[in-house]
Every structure is written in C-alpha cells, then in structure tokens.
Design an enzyme around this catalytic site. Structure first.
Site, short mmCIF file in Angstrom:
data_model
loop_
_atom_site.label_atom_id
_atom_site.label_comp_id
_atom_site.label_asym_id
_atom_site.label_seq_id
_atom_site.Cartn_x
_atom_site.Cartn_y
_atom_site.Cartn_z
N HIS A 150 -25.76 63.46 -96.96
CA HIS A 150 -26.54 64.62 -96.52
C HIS A 150 -27.10 65.38 -97.71
O HIS A 150 -26.51 65.42 -98.78
CB HIS A 150 -25.75 65.53 -95.55
CG HIS A 150 -24.65 66.33 -96.17
ND1 HIS A 150 -23.37 66.36 -95.65
CD2 HIS A 150 -24.61 67.15 -97.24
CE1 HIS A 150 -22.62 67.16 -96.38
NE2 HIS A 150 -23.34 67.65 -97.35
N GLU A 193 -27.79 66.16 -91.87
CA GLU A 193 -26.78 65.11 -91.69
C GLU A 193 -27.46 63.79 -91.28
O GLU A 193 -28.60 63.78 -90.83
CB GLU A 193 -25.82 65.54 -90.58
CG GLU A 193 -25.08 66.85 -90.85
CD GLU A 193 -23.86 66.69 -91.75
OE1 GLU A 193 -23.77 65.69 -92.49
OE2 GLU A 193 -23.00 67.59 -91.72
C1 F6R Z 1 -25.09 72.98 -100.43
C2 F6R Z 1 -25.63 71.80 -99.82
C3 F6R Z 1 -24.85 70.54 -99.62
C4 F6R Z 1 -24.04 70.13 -100.85
C5 F6R Z 1 -23.27 68.85 -100.57
C6 F6R Z 1 -22.42 68.44 -101.77
O1 F6R Z 1 -26.06 74.01 -100.46
O2 F6R Z 1 -26.75 71.85 -99.43
O3 F6R Z 1 -25.73 69.50 -99.27
O4 F6R Z 1 -24.92 69.97 -101.93
O5 F6R Z 1 -22.45 69.02 -99.47
O6 F6R Z 1 -21.41 69.38 -101.94
P1 F6R Z 1 -20.50 69.40 -103.23
O7 F6R Z 1 -21.38 69.77 -104.37
O8 F6R Z 1 -19.47 70.47 -102.95
O9 F6R Z 1 -19.92 68.03 -103.35
#
Ligand code: F6R
Length: 246
Positions: free
Chosen positions: A138, A143
């Site tokens: 995503h 999603e």
């Molecule tokens: C956050 C967002 C999400 C995150 C993704 C990865 O604004 O849009 O798409 O970039 O869930 O999250 P992390 O960086 O926590 O692994």
C-alpha cells in the site's frame, strides 16, 4: 525508476533527506507531499538538523500529507496531524496556514475527499511526494484492490494494516478502522516521487512492487509507470532483489 542503495536506515534517511532539501532549495515555495509512519522519522530528523544548522528555510514551503485516520481529532496523539507536528512541523519555520492534511474529524467522507482534492488542485499539485510502503504494497492508505484509486478516498483498513499499526495504539481495538487517503491518481501526478524503504521485512514487497507486474493488487507497482521516481532503500530492503538490480 532510479534505485539508490543505502547501507541502513540512517543512511537511507540522510540520502532521502538530501533529495527533499535540494527540492526546498531549488523551489522555496514548493509543495511537499509528506508521509507518516516509521520510515520517514529519520529523514525528518535530518531535515530538522539541516534547518537548525541554517541550511534550510521552510517559510514558503507548502505541504500536503498523504493520509489521516477518520474519526481522530488533530489533538489525538495518534492522529497523523499530531505525528507531523511532533516529528517535523514544530521544529522548523513552516507556516501553519501552509500545512494540509485530510481532516479526520469531518464525518462527511464525500465532502472531505472533495475538499482535499480541491485543495491539492489549488496548490498546483505536488512537486515532490515522499512515500513509505506497507508490507502489502500500500501507498498512502491505498490498499490492494481491483482498481487503482484516483482522488482522495475513504478506505477501510485491511486487517494486516491494522495489525502493523497497532504498535502505536494501546491495542488493535483502538486502531481506527477507516482513513482518508490521497488517491493513487493524485500521487501519480506528483512531479517527482521519492520512496523510502528499510528493513528485511520489506524485502519481499520491494521485489514485487518494483520488479513485478503492475497491478492494483500491489498498489506501489504503479510507480513503475511514473517518469520520475527515486527509491531510496537500505540493503536489507533490497536483499530479495538480487540480480534484478544489476
Ligand atoms: C503513512 C502512509 C503509509 C506508510 C506505510 C509504511 O502516511 O501513507 O502508507 O508509509 O504504511 O509504514 P512504515 O513506514 O511505518 O513502515
């Protein structure tokens, strides 16, 4: 698509921060599309460091964040507005009126999505969009689905996303079930995209998203079609790409 190999999280953060700072230096009133999550925290720290060293001026920068949980007020410490304030905005000379993020408190989803799309249009679109990527590919909260989303939309979070994000809440039950997110069409219209990925747990999805077929089942795979994407990934995240990188 350009893939930049970083040694580790800290190297990834510094290299990607340099791309964002170059953007701010080249166009002081640029529109930065920003992300939350654990991936950009080190990058934001580096931008703060550069600001404190007198190297960056954010006074004319405008921002458009990717997403916000539906139902959380800005004052909730798990809201993405709160995250951005704590990890970046309150440490730099950015103007409150230049900050844009979907309003999680607006219960009227159609109205909020239309408002946010109009706002991004009014800004003239995004100059540089920063993205992290979820384990299922995503981007924003878009999603895996049967089709790519276009504009801002209200999504039901997948169980895997709720599971991944529960680390920030008291329990999985406290994770909101819906979020407003910038659409993939809007992300794809950004002039430049920078994706940051770190860690072995992302290695599988990195190889699928950037070297596999383009499909809405792996939303980030659409980035292969964008003319100006830079992926900054650490060695662990690239560990399943092997020969694909040669
Ligand atoms: C956050 C967002 C999400 C995150 C993704 C990865 O604004 O849009 O798409 O970039 O869930 O999250 P992390 O960086 O926590 O692994």
């Amino acid at each position: 698509m350009k893939i930049i190999r970083a040694k580790d999280y800290s190297d990834m953060s510094c290299k990607a921060a340099s791309i964002l700072s170059a953007q701010v230096i080249l166009k002081p009133d640029c529109v930065l599309g920003l992300a939350t999550g654990s991936s950009p925290i080190g990058l934001y720290k580096e931008l703060i460091r550069q600001y404190e060293a007198g190297l960056l001026d954010f006074s004319a920068v405008r921002t458009a964040n990717l997403d916000e949980y539906r139902g959380l007020p800005q004052t909730n410490d798990q809201s993405y507005y709160y995250f951005m304030r704590e990890h970046l905005f309150r440490h730099i000379n950015i103007c409150e009126e230049n900050l844009n993020i979907p309003n999680g408190e607006n219960p009227d989803a159609a109205a909020e999505c239309a408002r946010y799309d109009a706002k991004i249009r009014e800004l003239g679109g995004v100059d540089l969009q920063l993205l992290g990527m979820g384990h299922n590919g995503h981007i924003g909260f878009n999603e895996p689905a049967d089709a790519f989303t276009l504009g801002t939309n209200c999504v039901d979070l997948q169980p895997s996303t709720i599971e991944a994000n529960k680390r920030f809440f008291a329990s999985a039950d406290d994770v909101p079930r819906q979020a407003y997110t910038m659409g993939i069409g809007t992300i794809m219209r950004a002039k430049r995209i920078v994706v940051i990925v770190s860690g072995e747990d992302k290695a599988e999805i990195v190889s699928k998203a950037f070297f596999g077929p383009i499909t809405p089942r792996v939303p980030a795979s659409v980035l292969q079609l964008h003319p100006n994407v830079t992926v900054v990934a650490d060695e662990a995240a690239l560990s399943k790409c092997g020969d694909l990188l040669k």
